[in-house]
Write a protein that holds these residues in place. Structure first.
Motif, PDB file in Angstrom:
ATOM      1  N   SER A 168      26.661 -22.698   2.711  1.00 37.41           N
ATOM      2  CA  SER A 168      25.305 -22.440   3.204  1.00 37.41           C
ATOM      3  C   SER A 168      25.237 -21.125   3.976  1.00 37.41           C
ATOM      4  CB  SER A 168      24.842 -23.593   4.097  1.00 37.41           C
ATOM      5  OG  SER A 168      24.701 -24.783   3.349  1.00 37.41           O
ATOM      6  N   ARG A 181      22.932 -29.022   7.873  1.00 33.81           N
ATOM      7  CA  ARG A 181      22.667 -29.276   6.451  1.00 33.81           C
ATOM      8  C   ARG A 181      23.902 -29.861   5.781  1.00 33.81           C
ATOM      9  NH1 ARG A 181      19.448 -25.017   2.883  1.00 33.81           N
ATOM     10  NH2 ARG A 181      19.894 -26.735   1.472  1.00 33.81           N
ATOM     11  N   TYR A 185      24.306 -33.476   3.956  1.00 33.13           N
ATOM     12  CA  TYR A 185      24.731 -33.500   2.548  1.00 33.13           C
ATOM     13  C   TYR A 185      25.935 -34.440   2.363  1.00 33.13           C
ATOM     14  CZ  TYR A 185      26.748 -32.035  -1.907  1.00 33.13           C
ATOM     15  OH  TYR A 185      27.284 -32.029  -3.166  1.00 33.13           O
TER      16      TYR A 185
END
Length: 320
Positions: A168, A181, A185
């Protein structure tokens, strides 16, 4: 300057200020709080005040820190200082393990776990002064297949989070946004890790677990001291496993850990001198002081008691 809280065996007498004559500084110019130019000027100024010969090298991505540390030792440095986060400090320490050259630490990273465990000041000027007037002590390190680490290593959940976070960040997201994030995930795409574990002379056990964590000495699990170590000279590994959990159970466990509300009964922990871990694949993704590597199994962990000299702040009369 606050006294060091970590119970480490101190020398009978501390070196006098100005006794050290050659100190090499290796500064990670990309560390979270490092301005290489400002740091270099401050180090040179304080070195002159203390009568210390300082040599400062700033490095960037792709540098071979172990080679830089060895060059500093060959150049006559009696202390090699790593300025950066835990990964930088661990890489420099690897070149000094088993030698008479001491490691100095400038906490310039984001979390600075190792510096905090040693009681090193987090402000740059205070940390540099502590180096020039500090004590040299011996602490434990740990190894995985010969690779030295200072803090901890893990398989399963954490290496997956790091890999997703790095992916990311490459897409331009800030580090903490990328971390959140990645956490979501991995929680959504949870899969257990199947492993075979053997510690010391005990029988092997086979199990599924979301993660296994191997610390260089024991970490506190709960309360205000969570994530800290009370000793770096315990001469053992601290092996911590999570019970197999559903996706929801794993998310609850993660949230309790992040909020500091983890309980001792949430995890299974044991101490050992050595450990062997086998996974189903020929290679496993393993984190060691924040760096994720693909390593061939079986993974052999061991403690190396008092294998590294490190500089810590001089004790106050009361603390001594």
């Amino acid at each position: 300057m606050s006294p060091v809280q970590t119970p480490i065996d101190r020398p009978d007498s501390a070196p006098q200020p100005g006794a050290v004559r050659s100190v090499a500084f290796l500064l990670n110019g990309q560390a979270g709080s490092c301005d290489a130019g400002t740091a270099t000027a401050l180090i040179e100024k304080l070195g002159a005040e203390h009568g210390v010969d300082v040599r400062v090298t700033a490095f960037g991505a792709g540098s071979d820190l172990t080679a830089l540390a060895r060059e500093a030792v060959e150049g006559g440095a009696v202390i090699v200082v790593a300025g950066g986060g835990d990964g930088t400090i661990s890489a420099v320490a690897a070149a000094l393990v088993g030698t008479d050259v001491a490691l100095g630490v400038l906490p310039l990273g984001t979390l600075n776990h190792f510096a905090k465990d040693l009681g090193i000041p987090l402000k740059l000027e205070e940390a540099v002064r502590a180096l020039f007037k500090g004590d040299s002590v011996e602490i434990d390190v740990a190894e995985i297949n010969g690779k030295v680490f200072l803090n901890n290593s893990s398989l399963g959940l954490y290496p997956r989070i790091v890999r997703q976070r790095e992916a990311s960040q490459k897409r331009g997201l800030p580090k903490w946004v990328a971390f959140l994030r990645a956490l979501l995930y991995v929680a959504r795409n949870h899969s257990s890790l199947y492993l075979r574990l053997k510690v010391d002379d005990e029988r092997s056990e086979h199990r599924n677990t979301p993660f296994i964590f191997i610390g260089n000495n024991k970490y506190e699990l709960a309360g205000l001291q969570m994530g800290k170590r009370n000793s770096l000279v315990g001469a053992h590994l601290w092996i911590c496993k999570a019970p197999e959990a559903t996706r929801g159970g794993l998310l609850r466990l993660t949230l309790r850990a992040l909020s500091g509300r983890l309980r001792e009964q949430d995890l299974e922990a044991t101490e050992a001198k050595e450990a062997w871990i086998e996974t189903r694949g020929r290679h496993a993704h393993v984190s060691a002081d924040g760096e994720v590597l693909a390593m061939a199994g079986p993974l052999h962990y061991k403690s190396r008691p008092k294998a590294l000299k490190v500089i810590i702040p001089q004790a106050t009369p009361q603390a001594a």
